[in-house]
Scaffold this motif. Structure first.
Motif, PDB file in Angstrom:
ATOM      1  N   GLY A   1     -23.194  22.148   5.415  1.00 55.84           N
ATOM      2  CA  GLY A   1     -22.266  21.079   5.050  1.00 55.84           C
ATOM      3  C   GLY A   1     -21.403  21.492   3.877  1.00 55.84           C
ATOM      4  O   GLY A   1     -21.891  22.104   2.928  1.00 55.84           O
ATOM      5  N   LEU A   2     -20.116  21.184   3.958  1.00 57.25           N
ATOM      6  CA  LEU A   2     -19.218  21.361   2.818  1.00 57.25           C
ATOM      7  C   LEU A   2     -18.770  19.964   2.396  1.00 57.25           C
ATOM      8  O   LEU A   2     -18.234  19.209   3.213  1.00 57.25           O
ATOM      9  N   PHE A   3     -19.009  19.624   1.143  1.00 53.83           N
ATOM     10  CA  PHE A   3     -18.659  18.291   0.645  1.00 53.83           C
ATOM     11  C   PHE A   3     -17.478  18.431  -0.302  1.00 53.83           C
ATOM     12  O   PHE A   3     -17.603  18.914  -1.418  1.00 53.83           O
ATOM     13  N   GLY A   4     -16.299  18.004   0.175  1.00 55.83           N
ATOM     14  CA  GLY A   4     -15.037  18.276  -0.507  1.00 55.83           C
ATOM     15  C   GLY A   4     -14.389  19.441   0.226  1.00 55.83           C
ATOM     16  O   GLY A   4     -15.085  20.311   0.764  1.00 55.83           O
ATOM     17  N   PHE A   5     -13.051  19.434   0.286  1.00 50.56           N
ATOM     18  CA  PHE A   5     -12.399  20.502   1.041  1.00 50.56           C
ATOM     19  C   PHE A   5     -11.089  20.916   0.378  1.00 50.56           C
ATOM     20  O   PHE A   5     -10.004  20.693   0.892  1.00 50.56           O
ATOM     21  N   GLY A   6     -11.211  21.522  -0.790  1.00 52.35           N
ATOM     22  CA  GLY A   6     -10.033  22.017  -1.513  1.00 52.35           C
ATOM     23  C   GLY A   6      -9.936  23.529  -1.419  1.00 52.35           C
ATOM     24  O   GLY A   6     -10.340  24.134  -0.425  1.00 52.35           O
ATOM     25  N   ALA A   7      -9.420  24.131  -2.479  1.00 53.48           N
ATOM     26  CA  ALA A   7      -9.099  25.563  -2.472  1.00 53.48           C
ATOM     27  C   ALA A   7     -10.315  26.430  -2.142  1.00 53.48           C
ATOM     28  O   ALA A   7     -10.235  27.354  -1.341  1.00 53.48           O
TER      29      ALA A   7
ATOM     30  N   ALA B   1       2.015  22.744 -11.353  1.00 57.55           N
ATOM     31  CA  ALA B   1       0.903  23.267 -10.541  1.00 57.55           C
ATOM     32  C   ALA B   1      -0.382  22.522 -10.904  1.00 57.55           C
ATOM     33  O   ALA B   1      -1.140  22.096 -10.028  1.00 57.55           O
ATOM     34  N   LEU B   2      -0.619  22.339 -12.200  1.00 53.06           N
ATOM     35  CA  LEU B   2      -1.828  21.616 -12.632  1.00 53.06           C
ATOM     36  C   LEU B   2      -1.798  20.166 -12.164  1.00 53.06           C
ATOM     37  O   LEU B   2      -2.827  19.597 -11.800  1.00 53.06           O
ATOM     38  N   LYS B   3      -0.588  19.595 -12.190  1.00 51.42           N
ATOM     39  CA  LYS B   3      -0.438  18.197 -11.757  1.00 51.42           C
ATOM     40  C   LYS B   3      -0.905  18.009 -10.311  1.00 51.42           C
ATOM     41  O   LYS B   3      -1.545  17.020  -9.981  1.00 51.42           O
ATOM     42  N   THR B   4      -0.566  18.966  -9.459  1.00 54.49           N
ATOM     43  CA  THR B   4      -0.971  18.830  -8.048  1.00 54.49           C
ATOM     44  C   THR B   4      -2.495  18.874  -7.916  1.00 54.49           C
ATOM     45  O   THR B   4      -3.065  18.223  -7.052  1.00 54.49           O
ATOM     46  N   LEU B   5      -3.148  19.617  -8.801  1.00 58.08           N
ATOM     47  CA  LEU B   5      -4.613  19.665  -8.770  1.00 58.08           C
ATOM     48  C   LEU B   5      -5.201  18.353  -9.289  1.00 58.08           C
ATOM     49  O   LEU B   5      -6.162  17.826  -8.749  1.00 58.08           O
ATOM     50  N   ARG B   6      -4.574  17.869 -10.371  1.00 48.84           N
ATOM     51  CA  ARG B   6      -5.037  16.615 -10.980  1.00 48.84           C
ATOM     52  C   ARG B   6      -4.963  15.497  -9.941  1.00 48.84           C
ATOM     53  O   ARG B   6      -5.866  14.686  -9.826  1.00 48.84           O
ATOM     54  N   ALA B   7      -3.863  15.468  -9.196  1.00 53.45           N
ATOM     55  CA  ALA B   7      -3.654  14.413  -8.196  1.00 53.45           C
ATOM     56  C   ALA B   7      -4.361  14.751  -6.888  1.00 53.45           C
ATOM     57  O   ALA B   7      -4.413  13.934  -5.987  1.00 53.45           O
ATOM     58  N   ASP B   8      -4.884  15.994  -6.794  1.00 56.67           N
ATOM     59  CA  ASP B   8      -5.612  16.418  -5.596  1.00 56.67           C
ATOM     60  C   ASP B   8      -4.732  16.331  -4.355  1.00 56.67           C
ATOM     61  O   ASP B   8      -5.181  15.916  -3.297  1.00 56.67           O
ATOM     62  N   THR B   9      -3.455  16.697  -4.495  1.00 59.98           N
ATOM     63  CA  THR B   9      -2.517  16.533  -3.380  1.00 59.98           C
ATOM     64  C   THR B   9      -2.247  17.819  -2.616  1.00 59.98           C
ATOM     65  O   THR B   9      -1.632  17.792  -1.566  1.00 59.98           O
ATOM     66  N   LEU B  10      -2.696  18.940  -3.183  1.00 56.60           N
ATOM     67  CA  LEU B  10      -2.354  20.223  -2.561  1.00 56.60           C
ATOM     68  C   LEU B  10      -3.375  20.604  -1.499  1.00 56.60           C
ATOM     69  O   LEU B  10      -4.567  20.487  -1.703  1.00 56.60           O
ATOM     70  N   GLU B  11      -2.874  21.082  -0.354  1.00 59.92           N
ATOM     71  CA  GLU B  11      -3.765  21.690   0.630  1.00 59.92           C
ATOM     72  C   GLU B  11      -3.856  23.159   0.282  1.00 59.92           C
ATOM     73  O   GLU B  11      -2.846  23.817   0.099  1.00 59.92           O
ATOM     74  N   GLY B  12      -5.040  23.697   0.215  1.00 56.92           N
ATOM     75  CA  GLY B  12      -5.157  25.116  -0.122  1.00 56.92           C
ATOM     76  C   GLY B  12      -4.988  25.349  -1.609  1.00 56.92           C
ATOM     77  O   GLY B  12      -5.403  24.527  -2.422  1.00 56.92           O
ATOM     78  N   ALA B  13      -4.358  26.451  -1.976  1.00 58.03           N
ATOM     79  CA  ALA B  13      -4.373  26.897  -3.368  1.00 58.03           C
ATOM     80  C   ALA B  13      -2.978  26.991  -3.975  1.00 58.03           C
ATOM     81  O   ALA B  13      -2.011  27.309  -3.291  1.00 58.03           O
TER      82      ALA B  13
END
Ligand code: ZN
Ligand code: ZN
Length: 328
Positions: free
Chosen positions: A164-170, A307-319
């Motif tokens: 199981g993977l819980f969360g699916f970001g970079a 770039a950090l903002k997209t991580l903060r908002a969790d809006t980016l797919e991938g890296a």
């Protein structure tokens, strides 16, 4: 040179700073690309306490040796990761656990990192990069990828298991490629319809929201979200003897949970701390062999805060990857 410097919590300051000068045993690197990691966000936002007055973040650095010390030839393309150095002499280093070193150096945290045109690194801690992986693809592999791979080792994943993977970001979107190569069945719980779609495209046999439980008892689970509730959700999805590996340097809190029901039966919760050079080498060789293709969004150095903002908002797919040369 231009650099993004953390002087005040929450925001990087784009400014000119003196060129770094390599000391003995160090190389000067021209930064070709630097991946953006969630840990950078924890540093910038103060969730990890500052270790110095100011720091240049960034620890997924693809650089070109600009002025070697003899150990690495000028012009060589190398990677730099979160582990910028270890003392080599403590109990942990001597037992092959340099990731737990008592006197570690952390790139972009205890020393300056790669949100800059140049940086320096210890020549014995730079990572050789397989030629088949280009700069943009290599950057996210250098922390998100290596730590994801280490998480699978810590969880004890065996070929063909239910994971199981819980969360699916970079990190997770790279980890799933390794699991597929190992013929594992991958179950992904994550918030966001887009993330679930991406997980399906990348080969998950099942996807659900963060509140849904996978339909089978998992052999192993890896959690990526900085949330203790997610760890408990993962724990409640395990078979007896299963392991949850927590791929997060910081958790909001660890909630109370029912030992008799969730941990009894030799289930385990393990944290994943840093990485060894062997993890880096093994993972990059595997990534090259199986052709891992990270999804990447490029930001010029001037837009490091975005770039950090997209991580903060969790809006980016991938890296997200910062490319100093992309400015202008
Ligand atoms: Zn040590
Ligand atoms: Zn990282």
């Amino acid at each position: 040179m231009k650099a993004a410097v953390l002087v005040r919590r929450g925001l990087l300051d784009l400014r000119q700073v003196p060129h770094p000068a390599p000391g003995p045993g160090e190389v000067l690197l021209k930064v070709r690309a630097c991946g953006v990691c969630r840990t950078d966000l924890h540093i910038v936002d103060g969730e990890l306490p500052p270790l110095r007055d100011s720091v240049i973040p960034g620890h997924q650095i693809v650089g070109e040796v600009a002025n070697g010390d003899g150990a690495v030839a000028r012009g060589t393309r190398v990677g730099v990761s979160w582990m910028g150095g270890a003392d080599g002499s403590c109990l942990y280093c001597q037992r092959g656990m340099e990731n737990l070193c008592n006197n570690p150096v952390f790139t972009g945290y205890s020393i300056n990192g790669g949100y800059a045109e140049y940086t320096v690194a210890r020549s014995d801690f730079v990572i050789p990069l397989p030629a088949a992986i280009d700069d943009l693809q290599a950057a996210p592999l250098l922390c998100a990828g290596i730590i994801g791979f280490r998480s699978l080792r810590v969880a004890g994943v065996q070929h063909g298991e239910n994971v199981g993977l819980f969360g699916f970001g970079a990190s997770a979107h790279l980890t799933i490629a390794v699991l597929r190569a190992w013929k594992c069945s991958v179950y992904v719980s994550t918030r966001g319809e887009q993330r679930r779609k991406l997980a399906q495209q990348l080969g998950a046999v099942w996807t659900g929201t963060e509140h849904e439980k996978p339909p089978v008892a998992l052999d192993r689970a890896v959690t990526f979200a900085p949330s203790g509730d997610v760890v408990v959700a993962a724990l409640s999805s395990l078979r007896k003897g299963g392991v949850v590996a927590i791929n997060a340097i910081h958790l909001d809190r660890m909630p109370q949970f029912d030992y008799d029901r969730l941990l009894w039966g030799e289930r385990q919760i393990r944290s994943v701390a840093n990485m060894t050079r062997a993890d880096a080498k093994d993972f990059l060789a595997l990534a090259s062999e199986i052709g891992i293709q990270p999804r990447v969004t490029v930001f010029p150095l001037d837009q490091a805060n975005d770039a950090l903002k997209t991580l903060r908002a969790d809006t980016l797919e991938g890296a997200a990857v910062i490319v100093p040369g992309a400015d202008k």
